[in-house]
Design a protein around this motif. Structure first.
Motif, mmCIF file in Angstrom:
data_model
loop_
_atom_site.group_PDB
_atom_site.id
_atom_site.type_symbol
_atom_site.label_atom_id
_atom_site.label_comp_id
_atom_site.label_asym_id
_atom_site.label_seq_id
_atom_site.Cartn_x
_atom_site.Cartn_y
_atom_site.Cartn_z
ATOM 1 N N UNK A 48 30.172 56.786 35.871
ATOM 2 C CA UNK A 48 29.406 57.655 34.974
ATOM 3 C C UNK A 48 28.758 58.754 35.810
ATOM 4 N N UNK A 49 29.603 59.588 36.425
ATOM 5 C CA UNK A 49 29.149 60.567 37.412
ATOM 6 C C UNK A 49 28.470 61.750 36.742
ATOM 7 N N UNK A 50 27.392 62.204 37.364
ATOM 8 C CA UNK A 50 26.673 63.379 36.863
ATOM 9 C C UNK A 50 27.627 64.553 36.689
ATOM 10 N N UNK A 51 27.407 65.333 35.642
ATOM 11 C CA UNK A 51 28.376 66.345 35.235
ATOM 12 C C UNK A 51 28.372 67.601 36.099
ATOM 13 N N UNK A 52 27.291 67.850 36.835
ATOM 14 C CA UNK A 52 27.167 69.110 37.571
ATOM 15 C C UNK A 52 26.309 68.913 38.810
ATOM 16 N N UNK A 53 26.367 69.863 39.752
ATOM 17 C CA UNK A 53 25.474 69.786 40.919
ATOM 18 C C UNK A 53 24.016 69.793 40.493
ATOM 19 N N UNK A 55 36.065 67.535 42.573
ATOM 20 C CA UNK A 55 35.796 66.223 43.161
ATOM 21 C C UNK A 55 35.565 65.181 42.074
ATOM 22 N N UNK A 56 34.852 65.566 41.061
ATOM 23 C CA UNK A 56 34.584 64.651 39.941
ATOM 24 C C UNK A 56 35.882 64.277 39.222
ATOM 25 N N UNK A 57 36.813 65.223 39.146
ATOM 26 C CA UNK A 57 38.061 64.970 38.432
ATOM 27 C C UNK A 57 38.973 63.984 39.149
ATOM 28 N N UNK A 58 38.857 63.897 40.473
ATOM 29 C CA UNK A 58 39.726 62.981 41.231
ATOM 30 C C UNK A 58 39.035 61.674 41.580
ATOM 31 N N UNK A 59 37.721 61.616 41.382
ATOM 32 C CA UNK A 59 36.973 60.442 41.840
ATOM 33 C C UNK A 59 37.431 59.184 41.114
ATOM 34 N N UNK A 60 37.754 58.165 41.888
ATOM 35 C CA UNK A 60 38.245 56.916 41.336
ATOM 36 C C UNK A 60 39.739 56.895 41.119
ATOM 37 N N UNK A 98 27.004 52.261 45.489
ATOM 38 C CA UNK A 98 27.087 52.212 44.029
ATOM 39 C C UNK A 98 25.727 51.809 43.459
ATOM 40 N N UNK A 99 25.118 50.802 44.074
ATOM 41 C CA UNK A 99 23.799 50.345 43.628
ATOM 42 C C UNK A 99 22.744 51.418 43.850
ATOM 43 N N UNK A 100 22.770 52.053 45.031
ATOM 44 C CA UNK A 100 21.782 53.080 45.343
ATOM 45 C C UNK A 100 21.838 54.232 44.341
ATOM 46 N N UNK A 101 23.037 54.657 43.985
ATOM 47 C CA UNK A 101 23.199 55.796 43.085
ATOM 48 C C UNK A 101 23.277 55.429 41.624
ATOM 49 N N UNK A 102 23.140 54.128 41.326
ATOM 50 C CA UNK A 102 23.181 53.633 39.942
ATOM 51 C C UNK A 102 24.462 54.060 39.225
ATOM 52 N N UNK A 103 25.537 54.213 39.986
ATOM 53 C CA UNK A 103 26.826 54.571 39.407
ATOM 54 C C UNK A 103 26.953 56.022 39.001
ATOM 55 N N UNK A 104 25.930 56.854 39.304
ATOM 56 C CA UNK A 104 25.928 58.247 38.853
ATOM 57 C C UNK A 104 26.396 59.223 39.921
ATOM 58 N N UNK A 105 26.447 58.783 41.173
ATOM 59 C CA UNK A 105 26.791 59.663 42.278
ATOM 60 C C UNK A 105 28.177 59.323 42.832
ATOM 61 N N UNK A 106 28.938 60.344 43.184
ATOM 62 C CA UNK A 106 30.170 60.112 43.917
ATOM 63 C C UNK A 106 29.826 59.658 45.331
#
Length: 468
Positions: A156-161, A177-182, A396-404
């Protein structure tokens, strides 16, 4: 009605996830350290709180270890938990699966036994061996527990910088980067010259090159250094590549410049008496002024890149939590304060809107906060070309799933098949230069060819549309 149906689906998914986790916990199996194969260590019973019939102590040399023999009915991914007491201060251990890839696990200081999440292990069908090897040593090992892993939830990555004024290039890079992540991982390398070496070896060029602002630091420039990394970054940018920068920030003043600690090692804590906590204690002291001087010097180089249309994955104050660099030597609070000063000075004063900010420590107490961080990362030097899942899970835990999350600096390029099996969705990896990328003990030529020709790994020729 549609909203009700959506909520019911979400609830059903949550129930299924909770049920799966409960089922996995019921399948957990614990292996006592004293029942393992002991090498250079011994069983003790002095420390209270152990399980079984004792615990293992004596991790005082690099080869000391406990080997656990475990069986699996099929190829299966397990969460690994280590029960340990780090009574002599914070420590690290190495986990080696079946004599292959090594992963490093951090143990916080503790006067009692506690369970530490130690990443994952992919067990083969039949017999397996898990070695817990000394590494930093001097800890009390009680047991390990294996629990079948549950599938990783969707990102659930943040949509923008985070910078609302981010320029078009930074936005496009973040979006790509968001489009290829995962889905894919970017190949990366420290230093332009080694990217050419890789191209000759594998037939492929890294998508990302990491550079260093080190030789633009004033306390180095005044001793004769001439930085060339900006020109080198422009070479890679002009051929369609992605640019990352770190900064080995030579201390602004107070370099020992002795035979043991030369001036050019002035980014190390051991090589300077520069006190970051004291320097940041007021905005009127001379050392605070020198910090601003240094930041402004790097801003000059960043503006050159901004004017050339180069978005940058900027990774300053790297490895702060290790304490071996002066910016981390006084603990988390001064390091976070320096990060916020650096971010404010470059973003708001110098109007550098081409930067995506990459944080590079894992421990929660060091994290400066979501508002100034776009991407999380770790530097990991573990042999065996494993997936580095321990650090990935922690981030993953540190960023709560929101950060790449990126493997910003590694000694060994990770095997793509292991990254996929472990669902360790690193955004990129960047192998360090001399002594690592060209050292078969870390990266064999055969391994590098496999990595760079994997469909999962993106190379320079495969990312040419990212600016569109």
């Amino acid at each position: 009605m549609a909203r009700l149906f959506s909520n019911l689906l979400a609830l059903a998914g949550l129930v299924a996830t909770v049920s799966a986790r409960v089922a996995c916990r019921s399948e957990a199996k614990t292996y006592e350290a004293e029942d393992g194969i002991l090498t250079g260590v011994q069983v003790e019973k002095t420390q209270a709180g152990f399980t079984g019939t004792g615990y293992v102590n004596g991790f005082d040399t690099g080869t000391d270890k406990v080997s656990f023999k475990v069986n699996s009915d099929s190829i299966k991914l397990y969460d690994l938990t280590i029960r340990v007491a780090a009574i002599y201060g914070e420590k690290r251990t190495s986990v080696v699966l079946n004599g292959g890839a090594s992963s490093e696990v951090y143990f916080p200081a503790s006067q009692s036994f506690s369970n530490i999440a130690a990443g994952q292990v992919l067990l083969e069908a039949g017999a397996n061996t898990i070695d817990i090897v000394s590494n930093w040593g001097w800890y009390l090992l009680d047991s390990i527990t294996l629990t079948p892993s549950t599938p990783r939830p969707a990102h659930n990555i943040e949509a923008a910088p985070r910078n609302p004024a981010a320029d078009d290039g930074a936005k496009k890079l973040y979006s790509y980067l968001r489009s290829i992540y995962g889905k894919k991982i970017l190949s990366g390398q420290q230093e332009l010259s080694y990217s050419s070496w890789i191209a000759q070896l594998t037939g492929k060029t890294p998508a990302l090159i990491s550079f260093d602002f080190m030789d633009y630091t004033p306390s180095r420039v005044e001793r004769g250094t001439v930085g060339t990394s900006v020109e080198e970054a422009l070479v890679h940018h002009n051929r369609g590549g992605i640019i990352s920068f770190l900064w080995h920030w030579n201390a602004p003043t107070g370099l020992y410049d002795t035979e043991e600690n030369k001036w050019w090692s002035g980014f190390y804590t051991r090589a300077t008496d520069f006190d970051i906590a004291s320097a940041l204690s007021s905005t009127t002291n001379a050392n605070y002024t020198l910090i601003l001087r240094d930041i402004d010097a790097i801003a000059v180089q960043l503006k050159r890149l901004q004017q050339a249309g180069v978005p940058i994955l900027f990774r300053p104050l790297h490895e702060a939590e290790g304490g071996w660099f002066w910016w981390g030597a006084k603990g988390p609070e001064p390091a976070k304060k320096l990060w916020l000063l650096l971010h404010d000075r470059l973003t708001n004063y110098h109007k550098l809107d081409n930067l995506l900010w990459v944080w590079n420590s894992i421990l929660p107490e060091w994290y400066p906060g979501d508002e100034t961080v776009d991407i999380l990362s770790a530097d990991v030097y573990a042999q065996g070309n494993g997936p580095i899942s321990t650090q990935y899970n922690e981030l993953i835990t540190l960023g709560k799933g929101k950060k790449m999350i990126a493997a910003a600096e590694v000694g060994a390029a990770p095997r793509p098949e292991l990254l996929q099996a472990y669902e360790a969705h690193w955004l990129w990896f960047a192998v360090w230069g001399s002594g690592f990328i060209d050292n078969a003990e870390w990266n064999t030529p055969e391994l590098l060819k496999q990595v760079y020709n994997s469909e999962y790994v993106l190379t320079l020729d495969e990312i040419q549309g990212w600016r569109v």
